[in-house]
Scaffold this motif. Sequence first.
Motif, PDB file in Angstrom:
ATOM      1  N   CYS A 136       0.865  -1.194   0.000  1.00  0.00           N
ATOM      2  CA  CYS A 136       0.000   0.000   0.000  1.00  0.00           C
ATOM      3  C   CYS A 136       0.903   1.247   0.000  1.00  0.00           C
ATOM      4  CB  CYS A 136      -0.894   0.009   1.241  1.00  0.00           C
ATOM      5  SG  CYS A 136      -1.837   1.555   1.410  1.00  0.00           S
ATOM      6  N   PRO A 137       0.760   2.115  -0.982  1.00  0.00           N
ATOM      7  CA  PRO A 137       1.629   3.304  -1.066  1.00  0.00           C
ATOM      8  C   PRO A 137       1.141   4.449  -0.190  1.00  0.00           C
ATOM      9  CG  PRO A 137       0.174   3.232  -2.968  1.00  0.00           C
ATOM     10  CD  PRO A 137      -0.149   2.016  -2.141  1.00  0.00           C
ATOM     11  N   GLN A 138      -0.043   4.323   0.405  1.00  0.00           N
ATOM     12  CA  GLN A 138      -0.613   5.442   1.184  1.00  0.00           C
ATOM     13  C   GLN A 138      -1.336   4.916   2.428  1.00  0.00           C
ATOM     14  OE1 GLN A 138      -3.366   7.044  -1.863  1.00  0.00           O
ATOM     15  NE2 GLN A 138      -4.921   5.655  -1.013  1.00  0.00           N
ATOM     16  N   CYS A 142      -5.377   5.236   3.199  1.00  0.00           N
ATOM     17  CA  CYS A 142      -6.250   4.053   3.094  1.00  0.00           C
ATOM     18  C   CYS A 142      -6.862   3.708   4.450  1.00  0.00           C
ATOM     19  CB  CYS A 142      -5.464   2.863   2.528  1.00  0.00           C
ATOM     20  SG  CYS A 142      -5.200   2.995   0.747  1.00  0.00           S
ATOM     21  N   CYS A 178      -6.208   2.433  -2.324  1.00  0.00           N
ATOM     22  CA  CYS A 178      -5.269   2.112  -3.407  1.00  0.00           C
ATOM     23  C   CYS A 178      -5.582   0.719  -3.960  1.00  0.00           C
ATOM     24  CB  CYS A 178      -3.834   2.158  -2.874  1.00  0.00           C
ATOM     25  SG  CYS A 178      -3.436   0.739  -1.826  1.00  0.00           S
ATOM     26  N   CYS A 181      -4.929  -2.242  -1.515  1.00  0.00           N
ATOM     27  CA  CYS A 181      -5.932  -2.379  -0.449  1.00  0.00           C
ATOM     28  C   CYS A 181      -7.265  -2.862  -1.021  1.00  0.00           C
ATOM     29  CB  CYS A 181      -6.118  -1.053   0.283  1.00  0.00           C
ATOM     30  SG  CYS A 181      -4.742  -0.646   1.378  1.00  0.00           S
TER      31      CYS A 181
HETATM   32 ZN   LIG Z   1      -3.778   1.189   0.382  1.00  0.00          ZN
END
Ligand SMILES: [Zn+2]
Length: 222
Positions: A136-138, A142, A178, A181
């Motif tokens: 997950c980049p964020q 998220c 994202c 997720c």
């Molecule tokens: Zn995510």
Amino acid sequence: MQLEIIISILQLSDKYHVDYLRRRALAHLSSRYPTTLSAYDIDKFRFHASIDWHIAVIQIAREVDATWLLPSAFYLIAAAKDDDIQQVLNTSCYDKRSVRLSSDDQVRFFKSSLQISIAGNTVVESLHSSGAIAACPQPLGCYLVRMRALTAAQAYIQNADPLDLSNTVWPILSKDCCTACVTHFKTTLKAGRQDFWNTLPAICGLPPWEELERIRGRALGE
Ligand SMILES: [Zn+2]
């Protein structure tokens, strides 16, 4: 086929041992009250059936030992709203036919409704129990989306319809999380629904699906 006709056929075929007609009527009801989640998801009949219809089905299922119909039927009346609960308890006829939940089944209705309502939590448990999703980049962004989905779920849980709960949280997750997720929660929500379905017979005080399907197989000659 109309329910009142199915009930008449079942009562007569049961009394006079006309197996062919009995099997046909039971097969028709079985398609409306399935034993698998995939069949439940496909059939949209439940959106049109009334409380007194479900109660008539529970009563005839008891009369002819079609126990495999009962988990779905109890699930569908468990989702009754406040006004409908009176109807569940007070229904006395369907199409001029006397129908009523027995006192045992009234207790079963209350117990299963409570447990089904609580089970909504297990369907969305992964939203708060899992940490950041790998890839997950964020994570913070998220996480906030997950909390928003959970808030929506909490407002919905009182409906005692956990199988429909994903329709409340999924649009939120799929829109704002994202890709990693979204993929993760698509899997866990699906697993949560299946886990709930697997426990539904026990919630209703009935044998597991495998045993109920064996009973159905013998009754339908499958
Ligand atoms: Zn995510």
